[in-house]
Scaffold this active site. Structure first.
Site, mmCIF file in Angstrom:
data_model
loop_
_atom_site.group_PDB
_atom_site.id
_atom_site.type_symbol
_atom_site.label_atom_id
_atom_site.label_comp_id
_atom_site.label_asym_id
_atom_site.label_seq_id
_atom_site.Cartn_x
_atom_site.Cartn_y
_atom_site.Cartn_z
ATOM 1 N N LYS A 37 0.839 -1.205 0.000
ATOM 2 C CA LYS A 37 0.000 0.000 0.000
ATOM 3 C C LYS A 37 0.875 1.257 0.000
ATOM 4 O O LYS A 37 2.089 1.181 0.237
ATOM 5 C CB LYS A 37 -0.895 -0.016 1.243
ATOM 6 C CG LYS A 37 -0.114 0.041 2.557
ATOM 7 C CD LYS A 37 -0.995 -0.255 3.776
ATOM 8 C CE LYS A 37 -0.179 -0.215 5.053
ATOM 9 N NZ LYS A 37 -0.957 -0.652 6.226
ATOM 10 N N TYR A 263 16.777 29.603 7.109
ATOM 11 C CA TYR A 263 15.795 30.497 7.738
ATOM 12 C C TYR A 263 15.922 30.547 9.248
ATOM 13 O O TYR A 263 16.041 29.502 9.900
ATOM 14 C CB TYR A 263 14.373 30.039 7.407
ATOM 15 C CG TYR A 263 14.013 30.084 5.948
ATOM 16 C CD1 TYR A 263 14.103 31.267 5.207
ATOM 17 C CD2 TYR A 263 13.566 28.941 5.301
ATOM 18 C CE1 TYR A 263 13.767 31.298 3.869
ATOM 19 C CE2 TYR A 263 13.213 28.966 3.961
ATOM 20 C CZ TYR A 263 13.323 30.145 3.244
ATOM 21 O OH TYR A 263 12.986 30.176 1.925
HETATM 22 C C1 LIG Z 1 -0.165 -1.639 6.895
HETATM 23 C C2 LIG Z 1 -0.762 -2.900 7.352
HETATM 24 C C3 LIG Z 1 0.028 -4.052 7.511
HETATM 25 C C4 LIG Z 1 1.526 -4.054 7.414
HETATM 26 O O1 LIG Z 1 2.105 -3.636 8.632
HETATM 27 P P1 LIG Z 1 3.679 -3.603 8.872
HETATM 28 O O2 LIG Z 1 3.837 -3.207 10.284
HETATM 29 O O3 LIG Z 1 4.215 -2.580 7.921
HETATM 30 O O4 LIG Z 1 4.207 -4.960 8.577
HETATM 31 C C5 LIG Z 1 -0.620 -5.250 7.794
HETATM 32 N N1 LIG Z 1 -1.967 -5.300 7.939
HETATM 33 C C6 LIG Z 1 -2.743 -4.202 7.840
HETATM 34 C C7 LIG Z 1 -4.203 -4.325 8.028
HETATM 35 C C8 LIG Z 1 -2.173 -2.968 7.555
HETATM 36 O O5 LIG Z 1 -2.950 -1.881 7.466
#
Ligand SMILES: *Cc1c(COP(=O)(O)O)cnc(C)c1O
Length: 370
Positions: A37, A263
């Site tokens: 994702k 800055y």
């Molecule tokens: C993002 C996510 C993961 C992955 O988690 P990690 O800690 O990056 O391994 C797994 N399951 C769900 C439902 C998620 O939203």
């Protein structure tokens, strides 16, 4: 001087492949869901997907339907699960592309199965075990599994999986969530469902909680070679960071003692020195919070950001080091090759390594290497 991209994230697809292979071997589950994702946590969803599949991932996980459809459009044909949906989500195109749908409510299930289409939707029912996000609450689980079982008997849906997500709050909290999940699985079986995979563990539990591995783990951060733990490095876990963030030094300037940097002059040169300008800023995802703190390696030596991170650039005080325009400034990468780590940037910005890599912006070119 070579002319390369002004800002570059080098993505080592071989590292992703290696990490999936290592995590899969350690978890030893029948299936392995690689989470790609958010554009593969900033690494590029397609690059991540290809690396993960090469390393043995049997499925991919994303949040949104659109993310799944992008992978399909690019030719990724392994099973993909999408689990976070808008209230008025149109599941039609995703089902037509064989995307598996995470379902948290009877309403979602009805909206999914209420439409006609030649493909039977494949779903994973989500049970809420305590995190307080998606998933059917315990009181809603009975009606959801009953409705799913009824629709499955009519061949209008196939329930392939059951899942939940851990809080990581403590060992005890996670153990309690696992217990609740196992009860929910028993309930689903009594209701007549025969799901092939139960999945609960993300990277942290996949490594640390063997009893939570079940039929599949859903690993995100680990496949990118970063550790989800504050007390263990990626190297200690046998993982290789897949992203190296770098830029060629855009300018060098000799300045007198007392000269301010960026800055607000939150940094002033203590003696006559050289300022090197690095063309990466908060527009590119470099946290402004890491001003005067983030580590940078140039010419084999480590320095820190001097003064505030600006939108497009920041300054590094390199002292009398012979830094030239065009020299490579590495913000983070693989520590075994001498680079600072995304975790050090996270510490400098009071956040987690997940956020550091995921927020790297579109202006940064992704260069894919094996
Ligand atoms: C993002 C996510 C993961 C992955 O988690 P990690 O800690 O990056 O391994 C797994 N399951 C769900 C439902 C998620 O939203």
């Amino acid at each position: 001087m070579t002319t390369g991209p002004t800002r570059e994230a080098v993505i080592d697809r071989g590292a992703i492949e290696h990490n999936v292979r290592a995590l899969r071997a350690a978890a030893h589950t029948r299936e392995f869901i690689a989470v790609v994702k958010a554009d593969g946590y900033g690494h590029g969803a397609l690059t991540a997907a290809r690396g993960a599949v090469a390393g043995g991932a049997s499925r991919l996980g994303v949040a949104d339907l659109a993310e799944a459809l992008e992978l399909r459009a690019a030719g990724i044909d392994v099973p993909i699960i999408a689990w976070l949906h808008a209230p008025d989500a149109d599941f039609g195109p995703a089902v037509a592309e064989g995307v598996e749908i995470g379902i948290s409510s009877v309403d979602q299930l009805r909206s999914l199965t209420g439409r006609s289409g030649s493909r039977t939707p494949v779903v994973h029912l989500k049970f809420e075990t305590g995190l307080g996000r998606g998933g059917a609450a315990p009181a809603d689980w009975g009606p959801l599994i009953a409705e799913a079982a009824r629709l499955e008997r009519e061949e209008r849906v196939r329930v392939d999986g059951l899942f939940s997500h851990l809080s990581g709050a403590s060992r005890r909290d996670d153990a309690r969530q696992l217990e609740l999940f196992n009860d929910a699985v028993s309930g689903a079986k009594i209701a007549g469902l025969t799901p092939r995979i139960r999945h609960l563990a993300a990277t942290a539990a996949a490594i640390d909680m063997p009893e939570a591995r079940l039929d599949a783990v859903r690993a995100g951060i680990g496949i990118y070679g970063l550790s989800p733990f504050a007390d263990r490095s990626s190297a200690a876990l046998g993982l290789r960071p897949a992203m190296t963030l770098q830029a060629p030094v855009a300018a060098v300037r000799r300045v007198r003692a007392g000269h301010g940097a960026s800055y607000g002059y939150t940094y002033r040169a203590e003696r006559d020195t050289t300022f090197a300008l690095v063309p990466l800023g908060y527009a590119d995802g470099i946290p402004r919070q890491a001003s005067n703190a983030g580590p940078v390696r140039i010419g084999g030596k480590r320095f820190r950001v001097a003064g505030r991170v600006a939108m497009d650039q920041f300054i590094v005080d390199v002292g009398d080091a012979p830094v030239l325009v065009g020299d490579r400034a590495v913000l983070f990468g693989d520590p075994l090759r001498g680079a600072p780590t995304a975790t050090e940037w996270a510490d400098a910005a009071d956040t987690i390594n997940y956020e550091i890599v995921t927020r790297i912006g579109n202006r940064v070119a992704r260069t894919i290497v094996e």
